[in-house]
Design a protein around this motif. Structure first.
Motif, short mmCIF file in Angstrom:
data_model
loop_
_atom_site.label_atom_id
_atom_site.label_comp_id
_atom_site.label_asym_id
_atom_site.label_seq_id
_atom_site.Cartn_x
_atom_site.Cartn_y
_atom_site.Cartn_z
N TRP A 185 -3.39 4.24 3.67
CA TRP A 185 -2.35 4.60 4.79
C TRP A 185 -2.84 5.36 5.92
O TRP A 185 -2.52 4.58 7.14
CB TRP A 185 -1.17 4.33 3.55
CG TRP A 185 -0.30 4.35 3.96
CD1 TRP A 185 0.63 3.23 4.12
CD2 TRP A 185 0.74 5.21 4.88
NE1 TRP A 185 1.52 3.43 4.73
CE2 TRP A 185 2.02 4.54 5.79
CE3 TRP A 185 0.29 6.21 5.88
CZ2 TRP A 185 2.22 5.15 6.61
CZ3 TRP A 185 1.28 7.67 6.17
CH2 TRP A 185 2.60 6.88 6.61
N ASN A 186 -3.40 6.79 5.57
CA ASN A 186 -3.54 7.44 6.76
C ASN A 186 -4.36 6.59 7.28
O ASN A 186 -4.25 6.87 8.72
CB ASN A 186 -3.74 9.04 6.01
CG ASN A 186 -3.11 9.24 5.31
OD1 ASN A 186 -1.64 9.46 5.04
ND2 ASN A 186 -3.39 11.14 4.21
N SER A 199 -3.97 6.79 -0.59
CA SER A 199 -3.64 7.55 1.02
C SER A 199 -4.58 7.85 2.19
O SER A 199 -3.49 7.41 2.88
CB SER A 199 -3.00 9.12 0.28
OG SER A 199 -3.16 9.98 1.13
N LEU A 207 1.12 -1.37 0.30
CA LEU A 207 0.27 -0.10 0.31
C LEU A 207 0.69 0.87 -0.10
O LEU A 207 1.15 2.11 -0.94
CB LEU A 207 -0.39 -0.65 0.77
CG LEU A 207 -2.35 1.31 1.28
CD1 LEU A 207 -2.68 1.86 -0.05
CD2 LEU A 207 -3.39 1.00 2.65
N GLN A 208 1.85 1.22 1.08
CA GLN A 208 2.80 2.26 1.23
C GLN A 208 2.95 2.92 -0.26
O GLN A 208 3.78 4.00 -0.70
CB GLN A 208 3.80 1.90 1.85
CG GLN A 208 4.53 1.65 1.68
CD GLN A 208 4.38 -0.28 2.30
OE1 GLN A 208 2.93 0.18 2.91
NE2 GLN A 208 5.45 -0.23 2.78
N VAL A 240 0.85 4.01 -2.89
CA VAL A 240 0.69 5.65 -2.63
C VAL A 240 1.57 6.40 -3.49
O VAL A 240 1.40 7.67 -3.49
CB VAL A 240 0.85 6.09 -0.98
CG1 VAL A 240 0.43 7.07 -0.46
CG2 VAL A 240 -0.95 5.39 -0.30
#
Length: 194
Positions: A71-72, A68, A52-53, A56
């Protein structure tokens, strides 16, 4: 590979009375919806096997927004700990020292953080960041923007989207930020320092 939302590290009611079970469940469900959008968008693409990162960092437009936000949100949930389980209080050791060096003391840090949260227009995120030289800073990002795409190391996230606080605090963002301090997991925040 299908990306999955990690389970919350506590029950949905564990952050009460600071965040209600209804707020946590609703917010976590939105995170799941963002990740479902990401999974649909990356299927059959070069990002299908990416973390996932990494998505992003590489994505743009709608895919970036959903990735994002997912993830955030995961970072935010991991920043919190039930007050009954040791959340809240004040940071210690190297994090406390860094906060004192940068902001003067913990009370001034909290006041500056709250002031930035209050004057941030619309939805977004508030971050405690560590710069490359080791100093700390506070930054607000709009909408789904994230420091993950820059050079700073995120240490703490506070969600400023209304779904993070509206059910519990209505439009009183300042009351939400005041309650937020009771559930910060300072040990996790300190462990993120380089």
């Amino acid at each position: 590979m299908t990306l999955e939302i990690p389970s919350l590290p506590y029950t949905t009611s564990a952050l009460e009375p600071h965040l209600s079970a209804e707020t946590v469940e609703s917010h976590h469900n939105l995170q799941k919806a963002h990740l479902a959008q990401v999974n649909a968008a990356i299927e059959g693409t070069e990002l299908a096997e990416a973390a996932l990162q990494d998505i992003v960092r590489k994505a743009q437009g709608n895919l970036f927004n959903h990735a994002s936000q997912a993830w955030n949100d995961a970072f935010y949930w991991a920043s919190l700990k039930p007050a009954a389980g040791g959340g809240g209080g004040e940071p210690a050791d190297k994090l406390a020292d860094a906060i004192t060096r940068t902001f003067g003391d913990f009370a001034r840090f909290k006041a500056q953080f709250a002031a930035i949260a209050e004057r941030t227009f619309g939805s977004g995120w508030l971050w405690l960041l560590q710069r490359g030289d080791g100093t700390l800073s506070i930054a607000a990002t709009a909408n789904a923007a994230t420091p993950l795409t820059g050079d700073d190391t995120p240490l703490l996230a506070c969600c400023l989207w209304e779904h993070a606080y509206y059910l519990d605090y209505r439009h009183a963002r300042s009351k939400y930020v005041e309650a937020f301090w009771n559930i910060v997991d300072w040990r996790t925040v300190a462990d993120r320092m380089k």
